[in-house]
Motif scaffolding. Structure first.
Motif, PDB file in Angstrom:
ATOM      1  N   SER A 283     -34.608  47.188  21.657  1.00  0.00           N
ATOM      2  CA  SER A 283     -33.459  47.665  20.901  1.00  0.00           C
ATOM      3  C   SER A 283     -32.384  48.228  21.838  1.00  0.00           C
ATOM      4  O   SER A 283     -31.185  47.984  21.651  1.00  0.00           O
ATOM      5  CB  SER A 283     -33.921  48.741  19.908  1.00  0.00           C
ATOM      6  N   MET A 284     -32.819  48.974  22.859  1.00  0.00           N
ATOM      7  CA  MET A 284     -31.858  49.520  23.834  1.00  0.00           C
ATOM      8  C   MET A 284     -31.209  48.391  24.646  1.00  0.00           C
ATOM      9  O   MET A 284     -30.006  48.449  24.935  1.00  0.00           O
ATOM     10  CB  MET A 284     -32.553  50.510  24.777  1.00  0.00           C
ATOM     11  N   LEU A 285     -31.999  47.379  24.998  1.00  0.00           N
ATOM     12  CA  LEU A 285     -31.448  46.223  25.733  1.00  0.00           C
ATOM     13  C   LEU A 285     -30.349  45.557  24.911  1.00  0.00           C
ATOM     14  O   LEU A 285     -29.255  45.287  25.417  1.00  0.00           O
ATOM     15  CB  LEU A 285     -32.549  45.200  26.030  1.00  0.00           C
ATOM     16  N   LEU A 286     -30.653  45.312  23.631  1.00  0.00           N
ATOM     17  CA  LEU A 286     -29.671  44.684  22.742  1.00  0.00           C
ATOM     18  C   LEU A 286     -28.449  45.577  22.571  1.00  0.00           C
ATOM     19  O   LEU A 286     -27.306  45.102  22.611  1.00  0.00           O
ATOM     20  CB  LEU A 286     -30.334  44.394  21.386  1.00  0.00           C
ATOM     21  N   GLY A 287     -28.693  46.882  22.402  1.00  0.00           N
ATOM     22  CA  GLY A 287     -27.599  47.828  22.220  1.00  0.00           C
ATOM     23  C   GLY A 287     -26.669  47.878  23.428  1.00  0.00           C
ATOM     24  O   GLY A 287     -25.451  47.890  23.282  1.00  0.00           O
ATOM     25  N   PHE A 288     -27.248  47.873  24.632  1.00  0.00           N
ATOM     26  CA  PHE A 288     -26.420  47.897  25.846  1.00  0.00           C
ATOM     27  C   PHE A 288     -25.621  46.603  25.971  1.00  0.00           C
ATOM     28  O   PHE A 288     -24.471  46.611  26.402  1.00  0.00           O
ATOM     29  CB  PHE A 288     -27.298  48.120  27.089  1.00  0.00           C
ATOM     30  N   MET A 289     -26.228  45.487  25.579  1.00  0.00           N
ATOM     31  CA  MET A 289     -25.517  44.199  25.631  1.00  0.00           C
ATOM     32  C   MET A 289     -24.326  44.213  24.668  1.00  0.00           C
ATOM     33  O   MET A 289     -23.236  43.744  24.999  1.00  0.00           O
ATOM     34  CB  MET A 289     -26.458  43.053  25.236  1.00  0.00           C
ATOM     35  N   LEU A 290     -24.568  44.735  23.452  1.00  0.00           N
ATOM     36  CA  LEU A 290     -23.486  44.805  22.467  1.00  0.00           C
ATOM     37  C   LEU A 290     -22.389  45.750  22.938  1.00  0.00           C
ATOM     38  O   LEU A 290     -21.202  45.489  22.751  1.00  0.00           O
ATOM     39  CB  LEU A 290     -24.049  45.266  21.108  1.00  0.00           C
ATOM     40  N   PHE A 291     -22.798  46.852  23.578  1.00  0.00           N
ATOM     41  CA  PHE A 291     -21.820  47.796  24.113  1.00  0.00           C
ATOM     42  C   PHE A 291     -20.973  47.118  25.198  1.00  0.00           C
ATOM     43  O   PHE A 291     -19.754  47.286  25.241  1.00  0.00           O
ATOM     44  CB  PHE A 291     -22.538  49.024  24.683  1.00  0.00           C
ATOM     45  N   TYR A 292     -21.642  46.340  26.041  1.00  0.00           N
ATOM     46  CA  TYR A 292     -20.918  45.585  27.079  1.00  0.00           C
ATOM     47  C   TYR A 292     -19.894  44.655  26.412  1.00  0.00           C
ATOM     48  O   TYR A 292     -18.740  44.572  26.851  1.00  0.00           O
ATOM     49  CB  TYR A 292     -21.914  44.785  27.920  1.00  0.00           C
ATOM     50  N   GLY A 293     -20.320  43.967  25.341  1.00  0.00           N
ATOM     51  CA  GLY A 293     -19.416  43.065  24.619  1.00  0.00           C
ATOM     52  C   GLY A 293     -18.205  43.812  24.082  1.00  0.00           C
ATOM     53  O   GLY A 293     -17.063  43.348  24.201  1.00  0.00           O
ATOM     54  N   ALA A 294     -18.436  45.013  23.525  1.00  0.00           N
ATOM     55  CA  ALA A 294     -17.335  45.800  22.958  1.00  0.00           C
ATOM     56  C   ALA A 294     -16.355  46.236  24.044  1.00  0.00           C
ATOM     57  O   ALA A 294     -15.140  46.065  23.898  1.00  0.00           O
ATOM     58  CB  ALA A 294     -17.901  47.028  22.234  1.00  0.00           C
ATOM     59  N   VAL A 295     -16.882  46.787  25.131  1.00  0.00           N
ATOM     60  CA  VAL A 295     -15.995  47.291  26.198  1.00  0.00           C
ATOM     61  C   VAL A 295     -15.287  46.129  26.891  1.00  0.00           C
ATOM     62  O   VAL A 295     -14.117  46.240  27.262  1.00  0.00           O
ATOM     63  CB  VAL A 295     -16.792  48.164  27.194  1.00  0.00           C
ATOM     64  N   LEU A 296     -16.003  45.006  27.027  1.00  0.00           N
ATOM     65  CA  LEU A 296     -15.380  43.813  27.640  1.00  0.00           C
ATOM     66  C   LEU A 296     -14.175  43.366  26.793  1.00  0.00           C
ATOM     67  O   LEU A 296     -13.110  43.067  27.335  1.00  0.00           O
ATOM     68  CB  LEU A 296     -16.403  42.678  27.765  1.00  0.00           C
ATOM     69  N   CYS A 297     -14.354  43.319  25.469  1.00  0.00           N
ATOM     70  CA  CYS A 297     -13.252  42.926  24.582  1.00  0.00           C
ATOM     71  C   CYS A 297     -12.071  43.884  24.726  1.00  0.00           C
ATOM     72  O   CYS A 297     -10.913  43.461  24.781  1.00  0.00           O
ATOM     73  CB  CYS A 297     -13.726  42.910  23.125  1.00  0.00           C
ATOM     74  N   MET A 298     -12.363  45.189  24.797  1.00  0.00           N
ATOM     75  CA  MET A 298     -11.282  46.176  24.895  1.00  0.00           C
ATOM     76  C   MET A 298     -10.536  46.034  26.223  1.00  0.00           C
ATOM     77  O   MET A 298      -9.310  46.056  26.269  1.00  0.00           O
ATOM     78  CB  MET A 298     -11.868  47.587  24.761  1.00  0.00           C
ATOM     79  N   ARG A 299     -11.285  45.874  27.306  1.00  0.00           N
ATOM     80  CA  ARG A 299     -10.647  45.715  28.629  1.00  0.00           C
ATOM     81  C   ARG A 299      -9.901  44.385  28.716  1.00  0.00           C
ATOM     82  O   ARG A 299      -8.848  44.285  29.331  1.00  0.00           O
ATOM     83  CB  ARG A 299     -11.712  45.761  29.729  1.00  0.00           C
ATOM     84  N   LEU A 300     -10.494  43.353  28.101  1.00  0.00           N
ATOM     85  CA  LEU A 300      -9.900  42.017  28.152  1.00  0.00           C
ATOM     86  C   LEU A 300      -8.521  42.012  27.499  1.00  0.00           C
ATOM     87  O   LEU A 300      -7.599  41.342  27.981  1.00  0.00           O
ATOM     88  CB  LEU A 300     -10.837  41.027  27.454  1.00  0.00           C
ATOM     89  N   ARG A 301      -8.358  42.767  26.421  1.00  0.00           N
ATOM     90  CA  ARG A 301      -7.045  42.837  25.766  1.00  0.00           C
ATOM     91  C   ARG A 301      -6.002  43.427  26.727  1.00  0.00           C
ATOM     92  O   ARG A 301      -4.880  42.959  26.794  1.00  0.00           O
ATOM     93  CB  ARG A 301      -7.135  43.696  24.496  1.00  0.00           C
ATOM     94  N   GLY A 302      -6.417  44.444  27.468  1.00  0.00           N
ATOM     95  CA  GLY A 302      -5.514  45.034  28.459  1.00  0.00           C
ATOM     96  C   GLY A 302      -5.181  44.045  29.564  1.00  0.00           C
ATOM     97  O   GLY A 302      -4.029  43.920  29.980  1.00  0.00           O
ATOM     98  N   GLU A 303      -6.213  43.306  30.035  1.00  0.00           N
ATOM     99  CA  GLU A 303      -6.000  42.292  31.094  1.00  0.00           C
ATOM    100  C   GLU A 303      -5.018  41.221  30.622  1.00  0.00           C
ATOM    101  O   GLU A 303      -4.125  40.818  31.367  1.00  0.00           O
ATOM    102  CB  GLU A 303      -7.327  41.612  31.461  1.00  0.00           C
ATOM    103  N   VAL A 304      -5.217  40.748  29.379  1.00  0.00           N
ATOM    104  CA  VAL A 304      -4.351  39.691  28.845  1.00  0.00           C
ATOM    105  C   VAL A 304      -2.909  40.194  28.764  1.00  0.00           C
ATOM    106  O   VAL A 304      -1.970  39.495  29.160  1.00  0.00           O
ATOM    107  CB  VAL A 304      -4.854  39.214  27.460  1.00  0.00           C
TER     108      VAL A 304
END
Lengths: 244, 66
Positions: free
Chosen positions: A207-228
């Motif tokens: 569950s923690m592995l999945l949660g960290f992966m989802l968290f990575y996905g969320a932060v990646l999306c947020m940073r990606l918007r700034g990069e774009v």
């Protein structure tokens, strides 16, 4: 499938998709990490050898796994950008690097704190620990190289090349515990056919592995918007998006 | 188990079988890293949006002058 692939090359599509996905990823991450924390800290039984110190695994293993996943994603995105000349690949690589570096630091710090009671030392020049430290240096190198050039496109290409070369370190980290004598314990979750821990300990870890992966996905999306936005701020669609 | 029993369970939980000084800092640092990631990602996006807004204002001002 190729239509979807080419859509990913479109900055307005990536910007909108990242905005839509981030809250979902973050919400699901909160649920899975919350469940993993409660189950891992309260309900999982203590280990018969390590006692309650084994509970460090619930933050150490997911962060170590994520450090490798983020690096692999960064290197693959860089490779896609180099081969197909897709600018969004460089944006994904740039967004992924600081997240991966922070989780590498977390893996090293939690591993060090776990090592003190189990091995009697905070640090040893062990193959797993050393190769994970090299991963941190690679992240720092990639981020520094990207910002070292006046021409951002040259920085992107140089960082992508270093990222691809550094990919050789990922299997070294993973197999270091089997290739060499190591203080570090062997694979815990990879042996899914016969996992070396009972379900009451394994489920919170997954569950923690999945949660960290989802968290990575969320932060990646947020940073990606700034990069774009940084890369496309002169584009007409950005001006229209900012106006609205 | 009464209130006293719960207190024993609670004390055991926080002491983590004598490993509290190793276990809790790990979870606290994990919280710091997760929080930093969220904060820095939001800050990065806000700064990028501000730059884009300034670029738009500059372009509109240049258009009016022309």
């Amino acid at each position: 499938m190729w239509t979807w692939f080419y859509k990913l090359a479109s900055p307005p599509y990536v910007y909108a998709a990242a905005a839509a996905l981030a809250p979902w990823f973050l919400g699901l991450a909160a649920i899975t990490v919350g469940y993993g924390l409660v189950d891992g800290l309260v309900y999982a039984p203590p280990d018969y050898q390590q006692g309650d110190a084994f509970r460090i695994i619930y933050v150490h293993a997911p962060s170590a796994w994520l450090s490798l996943f983020a690096y692999t994603s960064m290197a693959l995105a860089g490779a896609i950008a180099l081969v197909w000349r897709i600018k969004m690949g460089h944006a994904v690589a740039a967004a992924s690097a600081p997240i991966g570096a922070s989780f590498t630091v977390l893996a090293l710090v939690t591993g060090s704190l776990w090592g003190r009671p189990m091995w009697g030392t905070y640090w040893a020049w062990d193959p797993r620990l050393t190769s994970e430290l090299i991963l941190l240096f690679l992240y720092v190198g990639v981020m520094s190289l990207r910002s070292a050039f006046e021409d951002p496109s040259r920085g992107d290409r140089a960082a992508a090349l270093l990222g691809i070369v550094g990919l050789v370190n990922v299997p070294i980290i993973h197999y270091s515990v089997t290739w060499w004598n190591s203080l570090h314990q062997g694979a815990t979750v990879a042996k899914l056919g016969k996992p070396p821990m009972p379900g009451s300990m394994l489920w919170p870890l997954l569950s923690m592995l999945l949660g960290f992966m989802l968290f990575y996905g969320a932060v990646l999306c947020m940073r990606l918007r700034g990069e774009v936005l940084n890369r496309e701020r002169q584009a007409k669609w950005v001006r229209e998006a900012i106006k609205s | 188990m009464g209130a006293g029993g719960n207190q024993i369970v609670s004390t055991d939980f926080w002491s983590m079988g004598g490993y509290a000084r190793f276990v809790w800092p790990c979870f606290a640092f994990a919280g710091v890293v997760l929080g930093w990631n969220l904060w820095s990602a939001r800050r990065y996006y806000a700064a990028a949006r501000l730059r884009a807004e300034r670029a738009l204002e500059a372009a509109m001002a240049a258009g009016e002058e022309a």
